[in-house]
Design a protein around this motif. Structure first.
Motif: not given
Length: 71
Positions: A36-41, A43-46, A56-60
């Motif tokens: 869960h924490l890894q997915r939150l991180d 999501a914050d990657i530019d 890609t943003r779609e992968d994320v």
């Protein structure tokens, strides 16, 4: 006859005394929380770092839409 008693050595950690299933359950929940924490991180990657990672943003978006127990 004298009765002998078995004692646990002082060097055994409290985790070592937990029943197997309880330790397994704790590891499972800890893994879910870590995911869960890894997915939150993630999501914050530019965008720049995502390109470096080959994502890609779609992968994320797809990865972050998963439930915490899904790999």
């Amino acid at each position: 006859m004298t009765a002998t008693t078995a004692s646990t050595p002082a060097s055994v950690s409290p985790v070592g005394r937990l029943p197997f299933l309880r330790r397994l359950r704790l590891r499972l929940v800890a893994g879910w929380y870590d995911r869960h924490l890894q997915r939150l991180d993630l999501a914050d990657i530019d965008e720049h770092l995502l390109r470096d990672l080959g994502l890609t943003r779609e992968d994320v978006r797809r990865e972050c839409a998963k439930s915490f127990w899904q790999t």
